[in-house]
Design an enzyme around this catalytic site. Structure first.
Site, short mmCIF file in Angstrom:
data_model
loop_
_atom_site.label_atom_id
_atom_site.label_comp_id
_atom_site.label_asym_id
_atom_site.label_seq_id
_atom_site.Cartn_x
_atom_site.Cartn_y
_atom_site.Cartn_z
N TYR A 118 -27.69 42.36 -18.48
CA TYR A 118 -27.91 41.01 -17.96
C TYR A 118 -28.28 40.11 -19.13
O TYR A 118 -29.09 40.51 -19.98
CB TYR A 118 -29.05 41.00 -16.94
CG TYR A 118 -29.47 39.61 -16.52
CD1 TYR A 118 -28.90 38.99 -15.42
CD2 TYR A 118 -30.42 38.90 -17.25
CE1 TYR A 118 -29.26 37.70 -15.06
CE2 TYR A 118 -30.78 37.60 -16.90
CZ TYR A 118 -30.20 37.01 -15.79
OH TYR A 118 -30.55 35.74 -15.45
N GLU A 206 -25.60 32.09 -17.32
CA GLU A 206 -26.04 33.41 -16.86
C GLU A 206 -24.84 34.34 -16.82
O GLU A 206 -23.86 34.08 -16.12
CB GLU A 206 -26.68 33.32 -15.47
CG GLU A 206 -27.26 34.65 -15.01
CD GLU A 206 -27.90 34.55 -13.63
OE1 GLU A 206 -27.19 34.21 -12.65
OE2 GLU A 206 -29.11 34.82 -13.53
#
Ligand code: GDP
Ligand code: MN
Length: 396
Positions: A118, A206
């Site tokens: 992530y 993101e």
């Protein structure tokens, strides 16, 4: 302003961030053509078909599917385009899918060890600095990771004076447990990602997941990008990426007439001048036992035309049971606002919810008289608490 995954990837690619390549398609036939073209470019025979909507969690909702041949590309694309995709991040009705991204399959068949990370870049409001947030636990809900294993989320704060430093990129690669070629690839990836974020005037990048393939390539498989509206004037090409089908229609309309409107779930519409007063008024509504149906800042010129436009927007919301108008007359005189309210009310002719008007400031007394003598279902209030009590009374 939010944009689609494919648009976010275009921006990333333009700054040298390695991405999972793909081509947008609007129907099943275009999807097949896109898959053929990708096979020529990349050699891949398998493709993933990814719904393009402004919402995450698409995989969970059936909006991301693997196609192993052209027939499956056609079938899956046909099935996803036009569907109402429901994900953990959409409403229960879901979001209509108008287009898909046909992307190369980057999870090589037989690859037992693809690693998913992530990574995001965003502003840390507490320190006033941008930061890179990252985790070894990619591919899943970062909220869940934050809840269950917060020690697996790392942050790297960036000094705005010097930007991201190579040692910081190396620290990130190290903390992700990488070595050798993958380590080098990751440092390049991080620096390119941060540069893309900064140069595009974004407020969020993101990437979940960032993928490490078994041959040590690091690439962005997903991209959630929010561009700062205030920076769009510097990026005409990004401004064109706006897809108003993905936005709240009332908010789109408000923007057109220059009103600052945010749709909310409550039952009391509010019309206020100034963002600070709007926030305070929303608190007031809550104290009165209501829930604000919207945030609306009509700005400095609350004349009849603007008041009417504001009424029109608020009344599109069927949940609205009352409207609270709270205006401070500093530059704008209260009597003019009051006249505006009365004129707009009469012009529209279809307002069937009670209205409470609080006007304070220049000529507030004349304004109160105007409202009280109008013969309309409009009540005046002078004090803040009085306005709250009247809202409470009409909701009861
Ligand atoms: P999201 O669900 O909206 O976050 O969409 P993502 O773009 O993150 O995709 C969801 C999931 O689909 C990923 O976490 C991957 O597990 C999977 N996925 C994405 N691309 C590929 C691919 O090229 N091949 C395979 N097999 N799976 C993929
Ligand atoms: Mn994702």
């Amino acid at each position: 302003m939010n944009i689609h995954e494919y648009q976010g990837k275009e921006i990333l690619n333009s700054f040298g961030v390695r991405i999972q390549r793909g081509i947008v398609a609007h129907n099943a036939k275009e999807a097949v053509d896109a898959a053929k073209e990708l096979t020529e470019q990349t050699g891949t025979g398998w493709h993933v078909i990814k719904a393009q909507v402004h919402a995450g969690g698409r995989g969970k909702g059936g909006g991301v599917k693997l196609a192993k041949n052209l027939k499956e590309v056609e079938e899956i694309a046909g099935q996803i385009i036009g569907m109402n995709l429901v994900t953990p991040q959409t409403s229960a009705e879901g979001k209509k899918v108008h287009q898909v991204l046909v992307a190369e399959d980057v999870y090589y068949p037989g690859d037992s060890e693809p690693e998913e990370y992530y990574m995001s870049v965003l502003l840390n409001r507490a320190t006033g600095r941008n930061m890179v947030m990252y985790s070894t636990e990619g591919g899943m809900d970062i909220e869940t990771v934050a809840e269950n294993t917060p020690h697996l989320i790392f942050t790297e704060e960036i000094d705005p004076a010097v930007g991201i430093m190579p040692f910081q990129a190396r620290r990130i690669a190290f903390n992700l447990g990488l070595s050798g070629a993958a380590f080098k690839e990751m440092t390049k990836f991080v620096i390119a990602l941060y540069t893309a974020y900064e140069k595009s005037d974004s407020s969020l990048f993101e990437i979940n997941p960032v993928l490490k393939t078994s041959d040590d390539k690091i690439l962005a498989v997903d991209a959630k990008v929010s561009l700062d509206d205030n920076g769009l004037y510097r990026h005409k090409d990004y401004a064109e990426m706006r897809d108003i089908r993905e936005e709240n229609p009332v908010e789109v309309e408000a923007k057109k007439v220059g009103l600052n409107y945010v749709d909310l779930d409550g039952n009391v519409g509010c019309m206020v001048n100034g963002a600070g007063l709007a926030m305070a008024t929303m608190d007031l509504i809550k104290q009165a036992g209501g829930e604000p149906a919207n945030f609306l800042d009509v700005g400095g010129t609350a004349d009849a035309k603007r008041v009417e436009e504001a009424f029109r927007l608020i009344l599109k919301d069927e949940n609205v049971k009352a409207i609270l108008i709270n205006i401070f007359g500093g530059i704008v005189r209260c009597d003019r606002v009051a006249q505006g309210v009365v004129d707009a009310y009469k012009n529209m002719g279809n307002i069937n919810v009670p209205i409470i008007v609080r006007l304070q400031g220049t000529n507030a007394d004349i304004a109160k008289e105007l409202i009280d003598n109008s013969g309309l279902d409009v009540q005046s209030a002078v004090e803040f608490q009085e306005a709250a009590d009247k809202v409470q009374a009409v909701l009861a």
